[in-house]
Write an enzyme that holds these catalytic residues in place. Structure first.
Site, short mmCIF file in Angstrom:
data_model
loop_
_atom_site.label_atom_id
_atom_site.label_comp_id
_atom_site.label_asym_id
_atom_site.label_seq_id
_atom_site.Cartn_x
_atom_site.Cartn_y
_atom_site.Cartn_z
N CYS A 2 31.77 53.02 42.37
CA CYS A 2 30.43 52.75 41.88
C CYS A 2 30.40 53.16 40.42
O CYS A 2 31.33 53.78 39.92
CB CYS A 2 29.41 53.58 42.66
SG CYS A 2 29.53 53.31 44.43
N ARG A 27 32.29 47.90 38.19
CA ARG A 27 32.74 48.92 39.14
C ARG A 27 32.14 48.73 40.53
O ARG A 27 32.54 49.40 41.48
CB ARG A 27 32.40 50.32 38.63
CG ARG A 27 33.02 50.67 37.31
CD ARG A 27 32.57 52.04 36.86
NE ARG A 27 33.08 53.06 37.75
CZ ARG A 27 34.24 53.68 37.61
NH1 ARG A 27 35.00 53.39 36.58
NH2 ARG A 27 34.63 54.59 38.46
N TRP A 75 29.02 49.87 44.99
CA TRP A 75 29.97 49.10 45.79
C TRP A 75 29.97 49.80 47.14
O TRP A 75 30.49 50.91 47.28
CB TRP A 75 31.36 49.14 45.15
CG TRP A 75 32.36 48.26 45.83
CD1 TRP A 75 32.56 46.93 45.61
CD2 TRP A 75 33.31 48.64 46.84
NE1 TRP A 75 33.56 46.47 46.42
CE2 TRP A 75 34.03 47.49 47.18
CE3 TRP A 75 33.59 49.84 47.50
CZ2 TRP A 75 35.04 47.50 48.15
CZ3 TRP A 75 34.59 49.85 48.45
CH2 TRP A 75 35.31 48.70 48.76
N ASN A 101 29.21 58.75 42.81
CA ASN A 101 30.37 57.86 42.94
C ASN A 101 31.43 58.63 43.69
O ASN A 101 31.77 59.76 43.31
CB ASN A 101 30.89 57.46 41.54
CG ASN A 101 32.16 56.64 41.64
OD1 ASN A 101 32.37 55.92 42.60
ND2 ASN A 101 33.02 56.78 40.64
N GLY A 102 31.96 58.04 44.77
CA GLY A 102 32.98 58.72 45.55
C GLY A 102 32.64 58.65 47.03
O GLY A 102 31.82 57.83 47.45
N GLU A 481 52.16 38.31 41.84
CA GLU A 481 50.98 38.53 40.99
C GLU A 481 50.20 37.23 40.79
O GLU A 481 48.97 37.22 40.78
CB GLU A 481 51.43 39.13 39.64
CG GLU A 481 50.37 39.25 38.57
CD GLU A 481 49.18 40.14 38.94
OE1 GLU A 481 49.17 40.76 40.03
OE2 GLU A 481 48.22 40.19 38.15
N LYS A 485 46.25 36.77 41.71
CA LYS A 485 45.24 36.29 40.75
C LYS A 485 44.45 35.14 41.36
O LYS A 485 43.23 35.10 41.29
CB LYS A 485 45.89 35.81 39.44
CG LYS A 485 46.37 36.87 38.50
CD LYS A 485 45.29 37.58 37.71
CE LYS A 485 44.82 38.85 38.31
NZ LYS A 485 45.59 39.95 38.60
N GLU A 488 42.13 36.37 44.40
CA GLU A 488 41.02 37.30 44.16
C GLU A 488 39.88 36.67 43.36
O GLU A 488 38.73 37.07 43.54
CB GLU A 488 41.49 38.62 43.52
CG GLU A 488 41.91 38.54 42.09
CD GLU A 488 42.32 39.90 41.53
OE1 GLU A 488 41.74 40.92 41.92
OE2 GLU A 488 43.23 39.93 40.69
N HIS A 504 62.79 30.46 56.94
CA HIS A 504 62.78 31.42 58.05
C HIS A 504 61.42 31.49 58.73
O HIS A 504 61.10 32.45 59.41
CB HIS A 504 63.22 32.80 57.57
CG HIS A 504 64.63 32.80 57.05
ND1 HIS A 504 65.72 32.71 57.88
CD2 HIS A 504 65.12 32.79 55.79
CE1 HIS A 504 66.83 32.68 57.16
NE2 HIS A 504 66.48 32.73 55.87
N LYS A 603 36.37 47.02 40.23
CA LYS A 603 37.44 47.21 39.26
C LYS A 603 38.30 48.41 39.59
O LYS A 603 39.52 48.37 39.49
CB LYS A 603 36.82 47.34 37.87
CG LYS A 603 37.81 47.55 36.75
CD LYS A 603 38.59 46.28 36.50
CE LYS A 603 39.59 46.42 35.38
NZ LYS A 603 40.59 45.33 35.47
O1 M6R Z 1 43.40 50.62 38.09
P1 M6R Z 1 44.65 50.31 38.85
O2 M6R Z 1 45.68 49.62 38.03
O3 M6R Z 1 45.22 51.50 39.57
O4 M6R Z 1 44.18 49.28 39.97
C1 M6R Z 1 45.07 48.84 40.96
C2 M6R Z 1 44.52 47.64 41.68
O5 M6R Z 1 43.31 47.96 42.30
C3 M6R Z 1 44.29 46.45 40.74
O6 M6R Z 1 45.46 46.08 40.08
C4 M6R Z 1 43.76 45.25 41.54
O7 M6R Z 1 44.74 44.75 42.39
C5 M6R Z 1 43.25 44.17 40.59
N1 M6R Z 1 41.99 43.68 41.04
C6 M6R Z 1 44.12 43.00 40.50
O8 M6R Z 1 43.65 42.07 39.58
#
Ligand code: M6R
Length: 608
Positions: A2, A27, A75, A101-102, A481, A485, A488, A504, A603
């Site tokens: 959050c 966030r 969140w 937050n937490g 990756e 992308k 997400e 396989h 994020k």
């Molecule tokens: O802040 P961080 O790099 O530790 O975050 C890790 C993942 O949460 C982050 O890379 C996430 O997978 C992204 N949304 C990918 O775009």
């Protein structure tokens, strides 16, 4: 997961709180609220949905008068995203309001205890116990009450608390969640992230775990958990306002994709001096490097995939085995790690809960941790034995782009630096690799410019329910990756496969028109991937290949092409990912998705 903000000063707090929350919306963004103190009363406004709804409800904050206040963008973890579960939460006597937050891990037992004592709960959140605890411990001393309440909490928390009896005062507490104080003149601030502070001040205090602070318009006092004053250390925020704004782009993600040549250069340039790699922040001798018998790279999400892509370069150059481990798995794996293990911890935010826990677990077993982090002063940066920052600037879009490419850049620097110290690279090869590395920003720019047809390709491919990303070796790592992308931000199911694995099992899923994105930039092994392209095409797949511009062979096989400039093989992931980021972006745009704030994501994943 959050975002929290707070303000105390001479201005009306609510409009400032709303501005701060907008900066923190990445966030978490399922509900939001603010609480402001005035004339011995706390006024509150909460909404489900975005900050824009809160702004509308409060007429840009004008409906809530008062010069001290706290705000929250949520969140959801405990309880659905509703108005009642939104923060701030207020005590039964209306005297206190809290943003958090937490996660409070022992909230169920605290809730039971407080309910037995007669406190009424109006939300399903873990947070609400905090405000009732503060009320329970209040005997005229706000700070004492907050300290006593915090001592009862287990878990992670960054808290901002206001009291109706003390209209000029905010108490904040930090335990395993980011919290930064902004030092102003006649006004002071707090926030989860510097992006919410830079518009007002560049002077910041990064609280440590277990510390409290008391903010008034003219003072900030910091205390340890027993109430003893702690000297304040004021740091300068170097990020500027433009860096935290869209700068004419439609989305932060596009802006951040376009910033990559600059971000990679900024990450690399200060570490290349007189033909040498200088890693001032990694004080490790050649003798100590020689003692390392294993490198473990740990991270989550894209950061983990950056580790997967860099493993090839590190192993090739350093001849040390590299193991890549998801932090959420490693922390519970009883890992075979000791003082001969070098742990590399990757994190853009430096606050990812699983990554922090995995790092601590490995350090407990004797490993020394090298963090590669973007956010200065973050928990991972501070907890590691060494930290090499990625100088990418603030990354706001939830989907990481420049975070990933700058992590790779530091990993490549590390690989060459270590290989040289270990005596694995002669002068000529060392100089050649440095030359190739220096060329990366230019190649990134070419990769950005080389595919003007990507928006049209997105029009062709956006209407699919699933996509496969295939490749071998470094191409496979980039496929991981690339697929993340795509899924997400566009919500299209995207799977990455090592191309040799298709037969396989997965090839059973290939049907007429199934999009397969085939990564063919590792030329030592492209012939093999080409056979896989032939196999999927024979079953009706539509193949979009990614290859070097001059690779004519692939052109004759694939239905569509994406090009990248020719690049040194071990560094290719950093360039190869760029058109895939753009492809995901344009597909998501075609599908009308909320690109910077994809659903269900945040994020910074500061909870387990
Ligand atoms: O802040 P961080 O790099 O530790 O975050 C890790 C993942 O949460 C982050 O890379 C996430 O997978 C992204 N949304 C990918 O775009």
């Amino acid at each position: 997961m959050c975002g929290i903000v707070g303000y105390t000063g001479a201005q009306q707090a609510s409009p400032l709180l709303l501005e701060g929350l907008k900066k923190l919306e990445y966030r978490g963004y399922d509900s939001a609220g603010i609480a402001v103190v005035k004339d011995g009363k706390i006024s509150l406004s909460k909404v489900t949905g975005r900050i824009a709804n809160l702004s509308e409800k409060t007429d840009g904050g004008r409906l809530l008068p008062g010069c001290t206040g706290i705000g929250h963008t949520r969140w959801a973890t405990h309880g659905a995203p509703t108005d009642t579960n939104a923060h701030p939460h207020v005590s039964n006597d209306g005297r206190f309001a809290v943003v958090h937050n937490g996660i409070i891990e022992n909230y169920l037992e605290l809730r039971e205890e407080l309910t037995e004592k007669g406190y009424r709960f109006s939300s399903e959140t873990d947070t609400e116990v905090i405000v009732h605890l503060v009320e329970m411990y209040y005997a005229g001393d706000f700070r004492q009450a907050v300290m006593k309440a915090s001592a009862r909490l287990e878990g992670s928390y960054a808290l901002g608390i206001v009291c109706a009896d003390e209209p000029d005062r905010i108490l904040v507490v930090r335990e395993a969640s980011p919290l930064i104080l902004g030092v102003g003149v006649g006004e002071n601030f707090f926030a989860s992230d510097v992006t919410a502070l830079v518009a007002y001040t560049r002077n910041a205090i990064y609280l440590e775990d277990g510390q409290f602070a008391e903010l008034t318009p003219h003072s900030i006092q910091v205390f340890d958990c027993t109430g003893n004053p702690v000297p304040k250390k004021i740091s300068r925020i170097t990020w500027d306002i433009q860096a935290a704004e869209k700068g004419g782009y439609e989305h932060f993600m596009l802006k951040e994709i376009m910033e990559q040549p600059r971000a990679v250069k900024a990450t690399m340039a200060p570490r290349l001096k007189d033909g040498e790699i200088v890693l001032d922040d990694l004080q490790i001798s050649a003798a100590d490097l020689k003692k390392i018998n294993k490198i473990v790279i740990t991270a989550c999400g894209s950061a983990y995939y950056a580790g997967c892509a860099a493993k090839y370069a590190i192993e090739k150059l350093c001849r040390i085995p590299v193991q890549t481990e998801l932090a959420s798995e490693l922390r519970y794996a009883d890992p075979l790690i000791d003082e001969r293990t070098l742990l590399i911890v990757l994190s853009q935010s430096g606050e990812t809960a699983d990554t922090i826990a995995a790092m601590r677990e490995c350090q407990r077993r004797g490993a020394r941790a090298l963090a590669i982090v973007n956010v200065v002063g973050s928990t991972i940066a501070k907890g590691a034995d060494w930290c090499l920052y990625t100088w990418a600037g603030p990354e706001i879009a939830v989907a990481t782009t420049k975070g990933y490419t700058t992590q790779l850049t530091v990993l490549f620097l590390f690989a060459i630096f270590t290989a040289r110290k270990l005596g694995n690279l002669d002068e000529t090869e060392y100089a050649r690799l440095l030359g190739e590395l220096k060329g990366l920003p230019k190649l990134l720019q070419q990769a950005l410019d080389m595919n003007p047809g990507l928006p049209n390709l997105a029009k062709k491919y956006h209407n699919n329910h699933s996509m496969f990303f295939i490749g071998r070796n470094t191409d496979y790592a980039v496929a991981l990756e690339g697929a993340l992308k795509m899924k997400e931000i566009s919500y299209i199911h995207a799977e990455s496969y090592a191309a040799g694995e298709l037969k396989h099992g997965t090839i059973a899923l290939i049907h007429e028109g199934q999009p397969v994105i085939a990564l063919c930039c590792n030329e030592a092994i492209t012939e093999k991937t080409m056979s896989n392209i032939v196999e999927v095409k024979a079953r009706g797949a539509e193949v979009l290949a990614v290859a070097f511009r001059d690779n004519q062979k692939i052109l004759s096989l694939a239905d569509d092409m994406i090009y990248i400039p020719r690049v040194e093989q071990i560094f290719s992931p950093v360039v190869e990912i760029v058109p895939l980021q753009l492809l995901a972006y344009y597909v998501a745009r075609e599908n009308g998705c909320d690109i910077d704030k994809p659903k269900n994501l945040a994020k910074s994943v500061t909870v387990e």
